[in-house]
Design a protein around this motif. Structure first.
Motif, PDB file in Angstrom:
ATOM      1  N   THR A 162       0.548  27.862   0.614  1.00 35.56           N
ATOM      2  CA  THR A 162       0.033  26.722  -0.136  1.00 35.56           C
ATOM      3  C   THR A 162       0.095  27.030  -1.626  1.00 35.56           C
ATOM      4  O   THR A 162       0.305  28.175  -2.030  1.00 35.56           O
ATOM      5  N   VAL A 177      -1.641  19.816   8.878  1.00 38.35           N
ATOM      6  CA  VAL A 177      -2.742  20.618   9.401  1.00 38.35           C
ATOM      7  C   VAL A 177      -2.222  22.041   9.546  1.00 38.35           C
ATOM      8  O   VAL A 177      -1.210  22.279  10.200  1.00 38.35           O
ATOM      9  N   THR A 232      -6.829  20.730   6.909  1.00 37.89           N
ATOM     10  CA  THR A 232      -5.947  19.601   6.605  1.00 37.89           C
ATOM     11  C   THR A 232      -5.678  19.572   5.103  1.00 37.89           C
ATOM     12  O   THR A 232      -6.604  19.664   4.300  1.00 37.89           O
ATOM     13  N   PHE A 233      -4.409  19.455   4.739  1.00 35.27           N
ATOM     14  CA  PHE A 233      -3.988  19.412   3.342  1.00 35.27           C
ATOM     15  C   PHE A 233      -3.050  18.237   3.132  1.00 35.27           C
ATOM     16  O   PHE A 233      -2.471  17.706   4.075  1.00 35.27           O
ATOM     17  N   GLU A 234      -2.859  17.874   1.865  1.00 34.21           N
ATOM     18  CA  GLU A 234      -1.782  16.963   1.516  1.00 34.21           C
ATOM     19  C   GLU A 234      -0.480  17.732   1.659  1.00 34.21           C
ATOM     20  O   GLU A 234      -0.441  18.943   1.431  1.00 34.21           O
ATOM     21  N   LEU A 235       0.571  17.061   2.020  1.00 29.42           N
ATOM     22  CA  LEU A 235       1.869  17.712   2.190  1.00 29.42           C
ATOM     23  C   LEU A 235       2.333  18.362   0.886  1.00 29.42           C
ATOM     24  O   LEU A 235       2.975  19.406   0.901  1.00 29.42           O
ATOM     25  N   ASP A 251       2.164  15.111   9.527  1.00 29.98           N
ATOM     26  CA  ASP A 251       2.169  13.649   9.543  1.00 29.98           C
ATOM     27  C   ASP A 251       2.840  13.192   8.252  1.00 29.98           C
ATOM     28  O   ASP A 251       2.188  13.082   7.215  1.00 29.98           O
ATOM     29  N   THR A 252       4.164  12.973   8.314  1.00 31.63           N
ATOM     30  CA  THR A 252       4.915  12.619   7.107  1.00 31.63           C
ATOM     31  C   THR A 252       4.561  11.219   6.610  1.00 31.63           C
ATOM     32  O   THR A 252       4.655  10.965   5.411  1.00 31.63           O
ATOM     33  N   ALA A 306       1.531   9.761   6.627  1.00 31.48           N
ATOM     34  CA  ALA A 306       0.284   9.864   5.868  1.00 31.48           C
ATOM     35  C   ALA A 306       0.347  10.977   4.829  1.00 31.48           C
ATOM     36  O   ALA A 306      -0.605  11.170   4.072  1.00 31.48           O
ATOM     37  N   LYS A 307       1.460  11.727   4.817  1.00 30.71           N
ATOM     38  CA  LYS A 307       1.662  12.855   3.901  1.00 30.71           C
ATOM     39  C   LYS A 307       0.535  13.877   4.026  1.00 30.71           C
ATOM     40  O   LYS A 307      -0.021  14.354   3.041  1.00 30.71           O
ATOM     41  N   LYS A 308       0.198  14.204   5.299  1.00 31.88           N
ATOM     42  CA  LYS A 308      -0.830  15.205   5.576  1.00 31.88           C
ATOM     43  C   LYS A 308      -0.244  16.285   6.462  1.00 31.88           C
ATOM     44  O   LYS A 308       0.702  16.055   7.208  1.00 31.88           O
TER      45      LYS A 308
END
Length: 114
Positions: free
Chosen positions: A43, A62, A71-74, A55-56, A58-60
């Motif tokens: 990260t 795990v 959980t992070f933003e992509l 989850d592309t 929602a741009k998230k």
């Protein structure tokens, strides 16, 4: 005349710098889009983790950090360290039969004795 030459050089430098930045941004976006479950990532905070879910839409993402799921933003992914190993398809009966026939033809089969 020297002023025009300096202006042309400056415009050329700006053009090449923008082009390089665009290529880097495109490369980063391709890397983020290619992330899959099982990849090891770092990260932007320097944390190493394994990808558990992506989850592309929602741009998230795990991440699994030693059993703790975060959980992070992509966009929080700095780099992908190791790609997940691709699954190897399980051998089929046909492949097993072919291997047995080849072994039999080579005389590699053992004779069982009671």
């Amino acid at each position: 005349m020297p002023m025009i030459l300096m202006l042309v050089v400056m415009v050329g430098m700006i053009f090449f710098m923008q082009r390089q930045q665009k290529k880097q941004a495109e490369s980063r976006q391709n890397q983020l889009n290619a992330i899959q479950k099982g990849d090891e990532v770092i990260t932007i905070g320097g944390m190493y983790a394994l990808v558990d879910e992506v989850d592309t839409d929602a741009k998230k993402i795990v991440l699994d950090v030693d059993g703790v799921y975060l959980t992070f933003e992509l966009s929080a992914i700095k780099t992908v360290v190791n790609k997940a190993a691709q699954a190897v398809p399980a051998p089929t009966e046909e492949a097993d039969t072919e291997a047995a026939v080849e072994a039999d033809e080579a005389g590699d089969t053992a004779i069982e004795e009671d």
